[in-house]
Design an enzyme around this catalytic site. Structure first.
Site, mmCIF file in Angstrom:
data_model
loop_
_atom_site.group_PDB
_atom_site.id
_atom_site.type_symbol
_atom_site.label_atom_id
_atom_site.label_comp_id
_atom_site.label_asym_id
_atom_site.label_seq_id
_atom_site.Cartn_x
_atom_site.Cartn_y
_atom_site.Cartn_z
ATOM 1 N N GLU A 7 0.818 -1.217 0.000
ATOM 2 C CA GLU A 7 0.000 0.000 0.000
ATOM 3 C C GLU A 7 0.848 1.262 0.000
ATOM 4 O O GLU A 7 0.444 2.286 -0.530
ATOM 5 C CB GLU A 7 -0.920 0.001 1.221
ATOM 6 C CG GLU A 7 -2.070 0.975 1.111
ATOM 7 C CD GLU A 7 -3.200 0.647 2.075
ATOM 8 O OE1 GLU A 7 -3.679 1.580 2.731
ATOM 9 O OE2 GLU A 7 -3.595 -0.531 2.178
ATOM 10 N N ASP A 112 -2.713 -3.198 2.957
ATOM 11 C CA ASP A 112 -3.142 -3.402 4.344
ATOM 12 C C ASP A 112 -4.243 -4.454 4.421
ATOM 13 O O ASP A 112 -5.152 -4.488 3.582
ATOM 14 C CB ASP A 112 -3.654 -2.088 4.943
ATOM 15 C CG ASP A 112 -2.504 -1.170 5.366
ATOM 16 O OD1 ASP A 112 -1.342 -1.583 5.229
ATOM 17 O OD2 ASP A 112 -2.789 -0.059 5.825
ATOM 18 N N TYR A 316 -1.205 -4.412 13.745
ATOM 19 C CA TYR A 316 -2.062 -3.643 12.830
ATOM 20 C C TYR A 316 -3.096 -2.833 13.615
ATOM 21 O O TYR A 316 -3.882 -3.392 14.385
ATOM 22 C CB TYR A 316 -2.764 -4.607 11.868
ATOM 23 C CG TYR A 316 -3.564 -3.923 10.786
ATOM 24 C CD1 TYR A 316 -2.932 -3.172 9.798
ATOM 25 C CD2 TYR A 316 -4.946 -4.026 10.750
ATOM 26 C CE1 TYR A 316 -3.663 -2.546 8.802
ATOM 27 C CE2 TYR A 316 -5.687 -3.412 9.751
ATOM 28 C CZ TYR A 316 -5.037 -2.669 8.783
ATOM 29 O OH TYR A 316 -5.761 -2.047 7.800
#
Length: 709
Positions: A7, A112, A316
């Site tokens: 990303e 992601d 995350y």
């Protein structure tokens, strides 16, 4: 050759190093049979109305239902241009990705691991008409170990079709509602542009409704009686359960109580309360806590957490879960041991019982796309102040979650003088448990007890006596009254939303539905997602609908105007927005077909478009003011700017000055007399408030004059 698409360039660089693909090229890394490139966020998005041949606000074209939707490269509006144009950097990177995809045998998706990350890749994949097979790298941290494990366990791309269907349905629904509602309201408002959205408008409604309730609240005085007592060498107070709106009546009762001089214990309730250790942070809970404790906005917390994630210090961040799966539990003791080497956490960790950690955070069924927020085994160095604060919050929350419950003895004593009842509340700690991690004891306990025991009827929020350790009481004991006094109080208006409060309201939107069955179905469904709520708040601020004032969020004049126009329309329906979030979850789990969802959205869009077009909106009384520079043309007065329409003249004035929007009266006075009335509550760069006059200088630039000049 295998292509890998991340990303961001920073993530691509990490992956390339681990895969030994270290040959840096323009827009990608190459080596060891891999080509690692990146997406620069949303490179491709849904086309705008002009991409379908619709220009300007055209009532006849509404509602607009593209079939199919067109994908276009990301667009920007260059300076000195009225129209959006393809972003040159997006076009360049798309060309690089297209070339890489054309040469590869297969693709590994490393955007992601969530709904938006999936959409970013799939839109690029579809826009480039690529048909190469792809696999998914699904990881919860960017540590070398996590990435290596992820590449050993690549998942089939088709496993995430439900995730993509939900992301695509969300994207198209937002387009249908946002574009049609915005155009319909703007047409009804004589082409003044008012932006509306599927989630942003119900969120604006929450803020405006609370603001108006607060502003319109009529404060009332009331009185309570407080008594002072002493027993077994301990001083404590009691507070009347009753409140009096008539002061004279309260004074008469006070005199009667003073004459009596003693109270009788009527009831003694002593309970042992177990306060469970907190769960791990999900993103929303982290944002709420950081807003309360650090004053950071939701967006600042997200950006800080994202930075910590990309530096490999935390897992995350865009997670909606507070739990971890069973297979991750075995790694927790080592994670604690690693952090025990850091002075900051040694004292806290010394309170834990190794080998006997609390397993409350382990629940496979409650782990969504990602588990709750954890620190990684990489100990950080050289953090910014906000990064350090957020990182410490995440580590301490893990340590708290592994601790035992806090046990306390809570006493609630009812005493009586004549037939008037008074309450005494107290608490003592039996076992500190998780509260020993940061030493949070009496202050937190007091807060929790107060919140649970407040009488909120008619907004009369009773102030509880201070919580202290109490002597022993038995029924029918007599207590001397040392002193008695009357306390004058005011009913409290609904609190304005802080960012933390608003996040809670968005997260728990389903809980406030009146229908009990619907409330049950939507109890854990909010509006927006943990990953998008911060951007929704920032969008409302960017569009000048709301502003931050101290720690609260309040609507601007423009925000209130929009709310007043649409508050009775379906587009502000929080319940419906929460139901859509539930539908998107069902699409993701393949329980619901996205076509059925979009069909409902289209029917809803038809209804709100018709509602908004039928609004009768009077035009704002905009004065005709000559341009002070060319003296030939009437100024164009918009929401954000005042400008001369002559492109040769180009005189312009921005209406937002140091956090305050210039009113029409301000602008009129400035142009006609060269000076505004005094403008209050402006904010300097260092955050200090000030007031001043705004003047037009000889060169027609603006400046301040202060009262002491």
């Amino acid at each position: 050759m295998k292509a890998i698409i991340a990303e961001k360039p920073s993530v691509a660089r990490e992956i390339a190093q681990i895969l030994d693909a270290n040959n840096r090229k323009d827009g990608y890394f190459e080596g060891n049979g891999y080509c690692v490139t990146w997406a620069l966020g949303h490179l491709v998005s849904l086309g705008m109305p002009e991409d379908y041949g619709i220009r300007g606000f055209d009532k006849a074209s509404l509602p607009i239902f593209p079939h199919p939707f067109i994908l276009t490269p990301r667009k920007t509006k260059p300076a000195n241009s009225k129209n959006f144009q393809p972003d040159p950097s997006a076009l360049k990177q798309l060309k690089i990705i297209k070339n890489i995809f054309s040469q590869c045998t297969s693709i590994i998706v490393a955007t992601d691991a969530g709904r938006e990350g999936e959409l970013i890749f799939r839109y690029i994949y579809d826009y480039l008409k690529c048909r190469k097979p792809f696999e998914r790298l699904w990881i919860s941290s960017l540590t070398e170990k996590a990435i290596q494990e992820g590449f050993k366990n690549l998942k089939k791309g088709s496993e995430f079709d439900g995730l993509y269907d939900a992301a695509k349905a969300r994207s198209e629904a937002d387009w249908l509602v946002g574009i049609n509602a915005t155009q319909a309201l703007s047409i009804a408002a004589n082409n003044d542009v008012y932006s509306l959205g599927r989630v942003q408008t119900p969120t604006l409604a929450l803020i405006c409704q609370r603001f108006q309730d607060n502003k319109n609240f009529k404060q009332k005085k009331y009185w309570q009686i407080q008594l002072q007592h002493r027993k077994d060498y301990l001083n404590f107070t009691s507070l009347s359960n009753q409140q009096w709106e008539d002061k004279k009546q309260a004074e008469q009762i006070l005199k009667a109580i003073e004459r009596e001089g003693k109270a009788t214990v009527e009831d003694v309730a002593v309970n042992t309360v177990k306060e469970q250790s907190p769960l791990l942070f999900d993103l929303t809970e982290l944002q709420k806590e950081a807003n309360r404790k650090l004053g950071l906005s939701a967006d600042e917390v997200l950006q800080t957490a994202q930075s910590l994630y990309e530096k490999k210090f935390i897992t995350y961040p865009r997670t909606g879960s507070k739990y971890i799966p069973e297979d991750l539990w075995s790694e927790i003791p080592e994670l604690v041991r690693i952090h025990n080497q850091t002075d900051s956490f040694k004292q806290a960790i010394s309170t834990l019982k190794f080998g006997n950690f609390n397993k409350r955070i382990v629940n496979d069924l409650k782990v969504t796309d990602h588990h709750g927020l954890l620190p990684t085994s990489k100990i950080p160095s050289a953090l910014t102040a906000s990064e350090k604060a957020i990182y410490n919050m995440i580590v301490y929350r893990l340590l708290e979650s592994l601790s035992e419950h806090c046990s306390k003895e809570v006493s609630h004593i009812t005493i009586k003088v004549h037939h008037y009842e008074f309450s005494i509340k107290g608490s003592k700690i039996l076992s500190k448990g998780w509260r020993a991690i940061k030493g949070l004891l009496s202050d937190e306990i007091s807060t929790n007890l107060d919140n649970n025991s407040k009488n909120n009827s008619d907004n009369n929020q009773t102030q509880e006596p201070q919580l202290i350790e109490l002597p022993e009481f038995k029924k029918d004991d007599e207590l001397k009254i040392s002193t008695a006094k009357l306390q004058e109080k005011l009913t409290s208006p609904p609190k304005l939303y802080t960012e933390a409060d608003l996040l809670s309201a968005m997260e728990n939107a389903g809980r406030h539905i009146e229908d009990k069955e619907q409330q049950k179905a939507l109890a854990n469904i909010g509006i927006g997602t943990p990953a998008t709520r911060a951007s929704i708040i920032e969008t409302l601020i960017t569009r000048n609908y709301i502003t931050r004032k101290s720690k609260t969020l309040i609507p601007t004049d423009k925000g209130e105007k929009v709310y007043d126009l649409i508050k009775d329309q379906k587009i502000v329906n929080v319940q419906m927005t929460a139901e859509w979030e539930m539908a998107l979850h069902q699409i993701e789990s393949k329980e619901l077909n996205s076509n059925h969802f979009l069909s409902d959205i289209k029917n809803y869009t038809k209804e709100i478009t018709q509602e908004l077009l039928s609004l009768n909106i009077p035009q704002e009384n905009i004065p005709e003011l000559k341009c002070p520079k060319c003296q030939q043309h009437n100024l164009i007065i918009k929401d954000k700017i005042v400008k001369c329409p002559d492109e040769q003249c180009q005189w312009i004035l921005f209406r937002m000055i140091c956090g305050v929007q210039l009113s029409i009266n301000n602008i009129t006075s400035l142009i006609t007399t060269g000076k505004t009335p005094i403008i209050k509550n402006m904010k300097s760069k260092n955050g200090k408030k000030f007031e001043a006059y705004l003047i037009l200088k000889d060169d027609l630039a603006t400046s301040f004059i202060f009262n002491n000049q």
